[in-house]
Design a protein around this motif. Structure first.
Motif, short mmCIF file in Angstrom:
data_model
loop_
_atom_site.label_atom_id
_atom_site.label_comp_id
_atom_site.label_asym_id
_atom_site.label_seq_id
_atom_site.Cartn_x
_atom_site.Cartn_y
_atom_site.Cartn_z
N TYR A 45 2.24 -1.17 -2.00
CA TYR A 45 3.65 -1.22 -1.25
C TYR A 45 3.12 -1.53 -0.04
CZ TYR A 45 8.08 -1.69 0.34
OH TYR A 45 9.07 -2.02 0.97
N ASN A 48 5.98 -1.14 4.80
CA ASN A 48 6.80 -0.09 4.85
C ASN A 48 6.81 -0.24 6.21
OD1 ASN A 48 5.75 1.90 3.15
ND2 ASN A 48 3.47 1.12 2.96
N THR A 51 10.76 -2.21 5.27
CA THR A 51 11.71 -0.82 4.87
C THR A 51 10.65 -0.22 4.30
OG1 THR A 51 13.68 0.23 4.17
CG2 THR A 51 12.25 -1.41 2.67
N ALA A 52 10.28 1.40 4.19
CA ALA A 52 9.23 2.28 3.77
C ALA A 52 10.52 2.80 1.69
CB ALA A 52 9.67 3.87 4.39
N GLN A 53 9.76 3.12 1.13
CA GLN A 53 10.21 3.40 -0.03
C GLN A 53 10.49 5.21 0.13
OE1 GLN A 53 11.02 1.95 -2.40
NE2 GLN A 53 9.10 -0.01 -1.89
N PRO A 225 8.21 6.58 11.73
CA PRO A 225 7.23 6.77 10.60
C PRO A 225 6.15 7.10 10.57
CG PRO A 225 8.83 4.80 10.77
CD PRO A 225 8.62 4.90 12.01
N LYS A 245 13.54 2.66 7.53
CA LYS A 245 11.86 2.75 7.65
C LYS A 245 11.96 4.19 7.74
CE LYS A 245 12.56 -1.28 10.15
NZ LYS A 245 12.64 -2.27 10.05
N PHE A 247 11.98 6.27 5.59
CA PHE A 247 11.91 6.83 3.99
C PHE A 247 13.43 7.63 3.83
CE2 PHE A 247 8.54 8.01 6.29
CZ PHE A 247 7.47 6.44 5.76
N ALA A 402 1.70 3.63 4.86
CA ALA A 402 2.45 4.31 4.90
C ALA A 402 1.54 6.05 4.58
CB ALA A 402 3.73 4.66 4.96
N ASN A 405 0.15 5.52 1.10
CA ASN A 405 -0.87 4.09 0.91
C ASN A 405 -2.60 5.40 0.68
OD1 ASN A 405 1.75 2.21 2.54
ND2 ASN A 405 1.03 2.06 0.22
#
Lengths: 426, 150
Positions: A45, A48, A51-53, A225, A245, A247, A402, A405
């Motif tokens: 992914y 980010n 959108t972030a997880q 972020p 963004k 989280f 992010a 990663n």
């Protein structure tokens, strides 16, 4: 990521847990989605900045709210309403401390960065701008930090001016200083570019703007972020960012504004919650921050964002920064070593965003081929058409990183990029 | 990676690198512009119509491989077609890429356009393949609006 000088104040937070070893696998385990596969491959992914997880703590908080204490807030004397109100206002306090606002009255919950900017344009802007006044933005702004000001200028007769950028994606600060004048009423600038990754020297930008009496709004959607932000140290008048963004959940964001400025601004929307009393003769508006929060807010989103901020606060900020800096350096070297790949956005002060084009391969074909390998990147103009025009490309592919990663994921990205090139050279 | 190769077939790659009928048409009787602002695909389709027969087709623009090759192959397949045949071909092509029909049911009518069968496995790319066709239809029906498939 290089932490610029103006954010060094935030190291007071970082020094709480000082630069130990960053265990990325341990952190990844906090994000359930990172364990899934896409197209038979492990998800990589790298989108980010879109959108972030979300960590399990945020997901659980959302679940818990709906499972156990869902109720409307700021009304109702019943138990659930009290619990909801308490959690909502506690989240405001967490955000206030996270960005070091001087009071919770300065923390306005909005839907996201876009709504935050529109609130300032619609309220402060309409009240304060007159024909001939100038609003200054930069060439690297997101559409959401261009269009609201264009609309405002059309309504008021004010003029929108644009600070140019150079080939590496840095602001032309000399031009910025020249554009500032006593006609400048507002400077609205992005802290970190969502396309180029550039970290702008916002402290200096703010100081210069204040010298001519202009207010400054900082779009921090892509900054928070990557590093913690201290709004008092920056001295900005407004700071906006999105929860998703950072989280946290979608549909929630924050507008920070200096209290005296917010106090003087008219309401943005009318409705419930933003009033003290209503009659057909006269309505009394509520105090800050409620004056700007008409209607039932995104209660669970706010609570979730508070939990996201708790999560981030518990991480070792120095180790996170070092990890992201390593990823940026590694990813940059990897992509630059592939013939036909060109990075767009190569400022020295940069967040972990790798924006690139491949000679002879359109960004959308890159996106499809990368997705096939399980790699999620964003392709297109990234809501920054002026930036695309500046570098004369119709679209780019963007890998935005992010802290969860890994170098291994960047190897997968590089392999997929090589494959895309292979498809089109065959 | 077999289904990736099914999307990016040799014919598609060939038409991406060397688009056919890729020029403006000064004597066009019909033209229209298609633009997908989110992805940036842009195409202008020109037609020369004599009576109810399309005698020449060309296009200009820039876009991804799927959009460019779709436009290129479309121009080749429309020459000598009647207007109602072109409209019907568009319907069949759209059904093919959207997966509304079995591919082998359309093979006779679509001929070489069947190379786009793989698009149905990539729903996000249907809009790329159909943009030139929607633009062609807009040109024939005389609309002045810029067409989008997003």
């Amino acid at each position: 990521m290089t932490v610029p000088l103006e954010t060094s104040v935030s190291e007071s937070k970082a020094t709480a847990s000082r630069g130990g070893v960053f265990d990325v696998q341990k952190v990844r385990a906090d994000f359930p989605i990172l364990g899934r596969e896409v197209n038979g491959r492990p998800l990589v992914y790298l989108d980010n900045a879109a959108t972030a997880q979300k960590p399990a703590a945020v997901i659980d908080a959302i679940d818990s709210y709906y499972q156990t204490y869902n109720a409307n807030i700021h009304r109702g004397v019943h138990r659930l309403s009290q619990l909801g109100t308490q959690a909502y206002e506690e989240a405001r306090g967490k955000i206030q401390r996270y960005i070091n606002a001087s009071s919770t009255r300065e923390v306005i919950f909005v839907r996201g960065t876009t709504e935050g900017i529109n609130l300032v344009a619609g309220s402060w802007g309409r009240e304060n701008l007159r024909a001939g006044d100038e609003v200054l933005v930069t060439h690297m702004e997101h559409h959401s930090n261009i269009v609201p000001w264009q609309m405002l200028c059309q309504q008021t007769g004010a003029v929108l001016k644009v600070v140019p950028i150079d080939d590496r994606g840095r602001l032309d600060l000399d031009q910025y200083e020249k554009l500032l004048s006593d006609r400048t009423r507002l400077v609205s600038v992005v802290h970190v570019s969502n396309v180029l990754g550039t970290i702008n020297p916002v402290r200096r930008i703010i100081d210069s703007a204040h010298q001519v009496g202009a207010k400054v709004l900082v779009d921090g959607a892509q900054a928070v972020p990557h590093f913690s932000v201290d709004v008092q140290a920056l001295g900005c008048d407004f700071y906006v960012f999105s929860g998703h963004k950072l989280f946290g959940p979608t549909g929630i964001g924050v507008l920070y504004g200096q209290e005296a400025i917010l106090e003087a601004m008219p309401p943005y929307q009318g409705g419930g919650d933003m009033i003290k009393s209503v009659s057909f003769d006269k309505t009394l508006y509520n105090d800050l921050p409620y004056k700007f929060e008409a209607g039932t807010p995104h209660i669970v989103g706010t609570i979730g964002l508070g939990v996201a901020v708790d999560y981030l606060g518990a991480l070792d900020a120095v180790a996170v920064a070092r990890h992201e800096e390593d990823l940026l350096r590694y990813g940059t070297e990897l992509l630059e070593s592939i013939e036909g790949v060109r990075l767009i956005g190569t400022a020295d002060e940069k967040a972990s965003i790798l924006n690139f084009v491949i000679e002879g391969v359109h960004a959308h074909d890159v996106g499809t081929i990368l997705d096939h390998g399980g790699v999620a990147v964003r392709t297109g103009h990234h809501c920054c058409q002026p930036v695309m025009d500046r570098y004369d490309v119709p679209a780019t592919a963007r890998a935005s990183l992010a802290f969860y990663n890994t170098r291994g994921e960047l190897d997968v990205l590089a392999g997929a990029v090589r494959e895309a090139i292979g498809v089109f050279r065959s | 990676m077999t289904d990736l190769r099914e999307l990016y077939q040799q014919v598609i790659l060939d038409h991406t690198k060397k688009p056919r009928n890729f020029h403006e048409m000064a004597n066009a009787t019909h033209h229209a512009e298609g633009y997908n602002p989110l992805c940036g695909d842009r195409v202008t389709v020109y037609l020369l119509v004599d009576g109810d027969t399309i005698t020449d087709v060309s296009f200009t623009g820039s876009g991804c491989a799927i959009c460019t090759s779709s436009a290129s192959l479309m121009t080749q397949s429309l020459v000598s077609k009647k207007i109602d045949e072109a409209t019907q071909l568009f319907g069949t092509f759209r059904d093919l890429v959207m997966g509304n029909v079995e591919a082998d049911q359309t093979i006779d009518e679509l001929d070489r356009l069947a190379v786009f069968t793989g698009v149905r496995e990539f729903p996000m790319r249907v809009k790329c393949a159909t943009l030139p066709w929607h633009t062609m239809k807009e040109a024939l029906t005389g609309g002045a609006a810029t067409i989008s498939t997003e």
